[in-house]
Design an enzyme around this catalytic site. Structure first.
Site, short mmCIF file in Angstrom:
data_model
loop_
_atom_site.label_atom_id
_atom_site.label_comp_id
_atom_site.label_asym_id
_atom_site.label_seq_id
_atom_site.Cartn_x
_atom_site.Cartn_y
_atom_site.Cartn_z
N HIS A 144 36.82 11.85 10.48
CA HIS A 144 37.15 10.76 9.55
C HIS A 144 37.26 11.30 8.13
O HIS A 144 36.26 11.71 7.54
CB HIS A 144 36.07 9.67 9.61
CG HIS A 144 36.40 8.46 8.79
ND1 HIS A 144 36.64 7.23 9.35
CD2 HIS A 144 36.53 8.29 7.45
CE1 HIS A 144 36.92 6.36 8.40
NE2 HIS A 144 36.84 6.99 7.22
N HIS B 203 39.84 11.29 4.21
CA HIS B 203 40.90 10.67 3.39
C HIS B 203 41.56 11.78 2.58
O HIS B 203 41.07 12.15 1.51
CB HIS B 203 40.32 9.61 2.45
CG HIS B 203 39.78 8.44 3.18
ND1 HIS B 203 40.51 7.28 3.35
CD2 HIS B 203 38.61 8.25 3.82
CE1 HIS B 203 39.79 6.42 4.06
NE2 HIS B 203 38.63 6.99 4.36
N GLN C 77 44.36 -0.02 3.20
CA GLN C 77 43.18 -0.04 2.31
C GLN C 77 42.94 -1.43 1.69
O GLN C 77 41.80 -1.86 1.53
CB GLN C 77 43.37 1.00 1.19
CG GLN C 77 42.38 0.94 0.05
CD GLN C 77 41.07 1.65 0.37
OE1 GLN C 77 41.01 2.86 0.45
NE2 GLN C 77 40.00 0.87 0.55
N HIS D 201 38.37 1.42 10.04
CA HIS D 201 37.19 1.24 9.21
C HIS D 201 36.64 -0.11 9.66
O HIS D 201 37.31 -1.14 9.52
CB HIS D 201 37.57 1.15 7.73
CG HIS D 201 37.89 2.48 7.11
ND1 HIS D 201 38.98 3.22 7.48
CD2 HIS D 201 37.24 3.19 6.14
CE1 HIS D 201 38.99 4.34 6.76
NE2 HIS D 201 37.96 4.35 5.95
N GLU E 72 32.12 -1.69 7.49
CA GLU E 72 31.51 -0.79 6.48
C GLU E 72 30.86 -1.70 5.45
O GLU E 72 31.40 -1.94 4.37
CB GLU E 72 32.57 0.12 5.85
CG GLU E 72 31.93 1.18 4.94
CD GLU E 72 32.95 2.09 4.28
OE1 GLU E 72 34.16 1.86 4.44
OE2 GLU E 72 32.53 3.03 3.57
N ASP F 32 34.52 12.08 5.50
CA ASP F 32 35.04 10.89 4.80
C ASP F 32 35.70 11.25 3.47
O ASP F 32 36.87 11.00 3.26
CB ASP F 32 33.95 9.84 4.62
CG ASP F 32 34.51 8.43 4.41
OD1 ASP F 32 35.75 8.25 4.43
OD2 ASP F 32 33.71 7.49 4.23
FE FE2 Z 1 36.84 6.12 5.23
#
Ligand code: FE2
Length: 424
Positions: free
Chosen positions: A57, A59, A152, A210, A213, A309
């Protein structure tokens, strides 16, 4: 004639050292002693030879933007999201690609040869999608980069997201993403999970959301994710990332939930470094830990992998992309200090990640790709403790990174002592 012969390799879970023979980019023999000519002989000197680390995971569109145009001083998720919207207008394709390539070199240096990266699809130009799809092809000789179409700003909350997510998939993004806890209502979140799983089923794609979270124990979108996975026959192809609300959920409810997750063969991905820093920010004391129930999920037979992440981006100011740092944090936060538990932590950044990503040819068996890392440690537990040098990083039988052996000399009076942090 072999291409590569690795001598004296210590493999995870074995006591005797083994030799590994490589031909045409694949492992052709693993045995206590292999004789034969090889273009290169590499002596692993009894050190651990592991399959490459897997970051399940990440970005990559935001990584290495630390300080642009300012840093996240509060360190919170919300300031991170606000800061990311300040960064996005400053980006261009050249910059995204340069940072991605710089970052991939960090990954390779640390022996991380597979990364699943979410890419934000909420920018109407899909600049990052196009740039990172090019990077996927450019880094293919060195590492496997998988992209997830990540809305997002919310699949429904952002009115453009649905159309843009489909465009990103049409361009070749590999995995369907989502962010149900960020939709306006619980109902919208559940509807987004259903719609995104249907989209993945129609196109034969994997899903990685996601999911939950949040510190809100009522954030239960993973329940819908498991249910939709089973309904659509997507078992083994769906991942719930973060799942931090599970930390705060009622224990009785979790006992029902984990059975649903196991039935759906859901993969669970925790991000220990980020979860421990971003979650529970509203708490005074006692403060929750904000990592999902790693130990209990593993005990329930659910595949749990770890991700880094973020590295030096609006959400996290630190990091070198060391997956052993991630595993070490997971071990500490989850209080998984037993010998078998520590080995499970090592698997969370290697084989479990490969399973979640659906990597083919991953392993140290005959017929697998000759992808492996020689660590300056003798077993997985020592590797977790020392986070040692990656002495040799091998991809398809070729060395793609080396780090010199680390040794420190301490001088006391007339004496010089070598310190290697091992029991003498
Ligand atoms: Fe993430």
């Amino acid at each position: 004639m072999l291409d590569l012969l690795v001598k004296n390799a210590r493999l995870a879970g074995t006591t005797e050292v083994q030799d590994i023979a490589v031909k045409d980019g694949k492992i052709v023999e693993v045995a206590p002693k292999i004789d034969g000519d090889a273009a290169r002989v590499l002596d692993a000197s009894g050190y651990l030879v592991t399959t490459p680390f897997v970051d399940s995971h990440f970005h990559m569109d935001s990584t290495l933007t630390y300080g642009r145009p300012r840093v996240n001083e509060s360190g919170t998720l919300l300031e991170g999201i606000a800061l990311w919207s300040e960064v996005k207008p400053l980006l261009d394709a050249t910059d995204i690609k340069k940072r991605a390539h710089d970052f991939c070199r960090w990954a390779i240096a640390k022996g991380n040869l597979a990364i699943r990266s979410h890419v934000d699809i909420c920018d109407p130009s899909l600049l990052a999608v196009e740039a990172l799809l090019e990077v996927v092809e450019e880094v293919k000789p060195y590492l496997d980069l998988q992209l997830v179409a990540f809305p997002q700003d919310g699949f429904y909350r952002d009115p453009k997201a649905e159309e843009q997510l489909i465009r990103a998939l049409d361009k070749g993004v590999h995995v369907v993403g989502g962010i149900p806890h960020f939709e306006r209502t619980m109902a919208d979140g559940a509807a987004s999970v259903k719609a995104l799983c249907e989209l993945a089923a129609e196109r034969g794609l994997m899903v990685d959301m996601h999911c939950d979270e949040s510190d809100d124990p009522m954030s239960r979108h993973v329940e819908t994710l498991a249910c939709e996975t089973t309904r659509l026959g997507l078992e083994g192809r769906v991942t719930g990332s973060h799942l931090t609300s599970m930390h705060s959920m009622d224990n009785y409810y979790v006992s029902k939930l984990m059975a649903l997750m196991a039935e759906a063969e859901l993969h669970a991905v925790a991000n220990p470094l980020i979860n421990i820093t971003l979650q529970a920010r509203h708490d005074t004391y006692p403060k929750r830990r904000g990592m999902t129930r790693v130990k209990e999920l593993m005990e329930a037979g659910i595949n749990v992998a770890f991700g880094h992440d973020c590295v030096m981006d609006p959400w996290y100011s630190l990091g070198t992309h060391d997956m052993l740092e991630v595993a070490s944090m997971g071990l500490h936060v989850g209080q998984m200090t037993g010998q078998d538990q520590m080995r499970q932590m090592f698997r969370a950044v290697t084989t479990n990640g490969a399973k979640a990503l659906g990597l083919e040819g991953y392993g140290l068996d005959v017929g697998c790709y000759a992808d492996f890392v020689v660590l300056q440690a003798r077993d997985e537990i020592e590797a977790l403790r020392l986070r040692p040098a990656r002495l040799h990083v091998i991809r398809r039988g070729k060395e793609i990174a080396t780090t010199p052996k680390q040794e420190t000399m301490v001088f006391q009076g007339e004496e010089a002592h070598k310190v290697d942090f091992l029991l003498s």
